[in-house]
Design a protein around this motif. Sequence first.
Motif, PDB file in Angstrom:
ATOM      1  N   THR A   1      37.754  53.007   6.400  1.00  0.00           N
ATOM      2  CA  THR A   1      37.916  52.704   7.823  1.00  0.00           C
ATOM      3  C   THR A   1      39.278  53.105   8.365  1.00  0.00           C
ATOM      4  N   GLN A   2      40.214  53.456   7.498  1.00  0.00           N
ATOM      5  CA  GLN A   2      41.584  53.746   7.924  1.00  0.00           C
ATOM      6  C   GLN A   2      42.248  54.643   6.874  1.00  0.00           C
ATOM      7  N   PRO A   3      42.936  55.722   7.284  1.00  0.00           N
ATOM      8  CA  PRO A   3      43.641  56.540   6.290  1.00  0.00           C
ATOM      9  C   PRO A   3      44.627  55.693   5.488  1.00  0.00           C
ATOM     10  N   VAL A   4      44.666  55.924   4.181  1.00  0.00           N
ATOM     11  CA  VAL A   4      45.562  55.179   3.297  1.00  0.00           C
ATOM     12  C   VAL A   4      46.534  56.168   2.658  1.00  0.00           C
ATOM     13  N   LEU A   5      47.828  55.905   2.828  1.00  0.00           N
ATOM     14  CA  LEU A   5      48.875  56.741   2.260  1.00  0.00           C
ATOM     15  C   LEU A   5      49.406  56.048   1.006  1.00  0.00           C
ATOM     16  N   VAL A   6      49.257  56.703  -0.147  1.00  0.00           N
ATOM     17  CA  VAL A   6      49.645  56.117  -1.432  1.00  0.00           C
ATOM     18  C   VAL A   6      50.959  56.749  -1.893  1.00  0.00           C
ATOM     19  N   ASP A   7      51.972  55.915  -2.087  1.00  0.00           N
ATOM     20  CA  ASP A   7      53.297  56.359  -2.531  1.00  0.00           C
ATOM     21  C   ASP A   7      53.477  55.994  -4.001  1.00  0.00           C
ATOM     22  N   PHE A   8      53.456  57.013  -4.875  1.00  0.00           N
ATOM     23  CA  PHE A   8      53.723  56.795  -6.297  1.00  0.00           C
ATOM     24  C   PHE A   8      55.235  56.859  -6.522  1.00  0.00           C
ATOM     25  N   TRP A   9      55.806  55.807  -7.108  1.00  0.00           N
ATOM     26  CA  TRP A   9      57.245  55.688  -7.242  1.00  0.00           C
ATOM     27  C   TRP A   9      57.577  55.021  -8.573  1.00  0.00           C
ATOM     28  N   ALA A  10      58.870  54.863  -8.850  1.00  0.00           N
ATOM     29  CA  ALA A  10      59.346  54.109 -10.014  1.00  0.00           C
ATOM     30  C   ALA A  10      60.733  53.565  -9.698  1.00  0.00           C
ATOM     31  N   THR A  11      61.100  52.500 -10.346  1.00  0.00           N
ATOM     32  CA  THR A  11      62.369  51.832 -10.034  1.00  0.00           C
ATOM     33  C   THR A  11      63.576  52.713 -10.326  1.00  0.00           C
ATOM     34  N   TRP A  12      63.456  53.614 -11.313  1.00  0.00           N
ATOM     35  CA  TRP A  12      64.586  54.453 -11.716  1.00  0.00           C
ATOM     36  C   TRP A  12      64.715  55.720 -10.872  1.00  0.00           C
TER      37      TRP A  12
ATOM     38  N   LEU B   1      44.468  59.342   1.374  1.00  0.00           N
ATOM     39  CA  LEU B   1      43.031  59.178   1.129  1.00  0.00           C
ATOM     40  C   LEU B   1      42.319  58.832   2.421  1.00  0.00           C
ATOM     41  N   MET B   2      41.151  59.428   2.606  1.00  0.00           N
ATOM     42  CA  MET B   2      40.283  59.120   3.741  1.00  0.00           C
ATOM     43  C   MET B   2      38.847  59.089   3.240  1.00  0.00           C
ATOM     44  N   ASN B   3      38.094  58.086   3.672  1.00  0.00           N
ATOM     45  CA  ASN B   3      36.696  57.953   3.259  1.00  0.00           C
ATOM     46  C   ASN B   3      36.537  57.952   1.737  1.00  0.00           C
ATOM     47  N   GLY B   4      37.477  57.308   1.066  1.00  0.00           N
ATOM     48  CA  GLY B   4      37.376  57.150  -0.374  1.00  0.00           C
ATOM     49  C   GLY B   4      37.835  58.327  -1.192  1.00  0.00           C
ATOM     50  N   GLN B   5      38.309  59.399  -0.540  1.00  0.00           N
ATOM     51  CA  GLN B   5      38.673  60.606  -1.264  1.00  0.00           C
ATOM     52  C   GLN B   5      40.086  61.057  -0.911  1.00  0.00           C
ATOM     53  N   PRO B   6      40.835  61.618  -1.882  1.00  0.00           N
ATOM     54  CA  PRO B   6      42.135  62.205  -1.555  1.00  0.00           C
ATOM     55  C   PRO B   6      41.940  63.486  -0.753  1.00  0.00           C
ATOM     56  N   VAL B   7      42.678  63.624   0.358  1.00  0.00           N
ATOM     57  CA  VAL B   7      42.515  64.798   1.216  1.00  0.00           C
ATOM     58  C   VAL B   7      43.746  65.694   1.233  1.00  0.00           C
TER      59      VAL B   7
ATOM     60  N   ALA C   1      37.632  57.799  -8.475  1.00  0.00           N
ATOM     61  CA  ALA C   1      36.556  56.809  -8.393  1.00  0.00           C
ATOM     62  C   ALA C   1      36.427  56.016  -9.691  1.00  0.00           C
ATOM     63  N   PHE C   2      36.828  56.627 -10.799  1.00  0.00           N
ATOM     64  CA  PHE C   2      36.719  55.976 -12.108  1.00  0.00           C
ATOM     65  C   PHE C   2      37.893  55.051 -12.402  1.00  0.00           C
TER      66      PHE C   2
END
Length: 295
Positions: free
Chosen positions: A19-30, A80-86, A168-169
């Motif tokens: 229902t809404q675009p999701v922006l995923v930020d992969f990060w680490a403390t270091w 991600l949009m509609n369950g898929q990375p775009v 999805a897995f």
Amino acid sequence: MIDVTIENFEAEVIQASMTQPVLVDFWATWCGPCKVIGPILEKLETAYEGRFKLVKIDSDAEQQLASAFGIRSIPTVILLMNGQPVDGFMGALPEGKIREFLDKHIPPAEDMPEEEIEPELDAADAGPEAQLEKLQHAVATDPSNDEARFGYVKALLLAGRTDDAKVAFAPVIAKTSLVRGFDSLQKWMNALDAAYGKDTAEFDARIAANKRDFDARYARAQVLMAQQHWTDAMDELLEILMRDKSWSDDLARKTYIAVLDIIEPPKPKVAEGQIPPDDPVVATYRRRLSSVVLS
């Protein structure tokens, strides 16, 4: 901004992106650049007034998710949009570049479409795309439906959409030791990774020189699995089993069973009290496995 783990990934990322675009930020403390881009992304989430959702995944703490997305360096940002990375990008881009990235996919506020009711798919429509959409919807509606998720990931892999399948897995990676179907899908994805850029010919000479080169035989079987040459893959695995039933902690037998799980079609509906017929190919290869293992 929400911190996402394997436990809430399905709800906060996959379902939310329907229902809404999701922006995923992969990060680490270091990670120094991560500390630069993080506040920029949070600022933009506020500036865009709900037109996208920002979540953060600690790639060290959530290595299964990072692996599922193929993260090789951080920061990495994926939309991600509609369950898929775009789309996505790596590195600490300046705010202007991130705005350009977002504006390619997220419409201006005045152009945001009104919420639409998704039409129900006709169950009689058996086309691959329709089936894939039905399975995606089933997983989004009930994330705990293991049967639907197995079918959805399998359909994505059959369609060659390996990256989408891994995403999805990801929410059920921890269940591979509990659900045989998920373990079978994991073995298929392992084969796809191991066989990348390889061909069966490179293992033929090794096998011709030493018929007990089980590593070469197993690698050849994985290439055949990646190519979806299922019966050929099982034939190669049987060659291992005929010579050493317990090789590599029973890996050949377990992988053979995984292939059977993958190729077995859904059981057709029959009248109450009747037993649906077995698929002839699956039935034949089950008998071949039994004759070898029990001999």
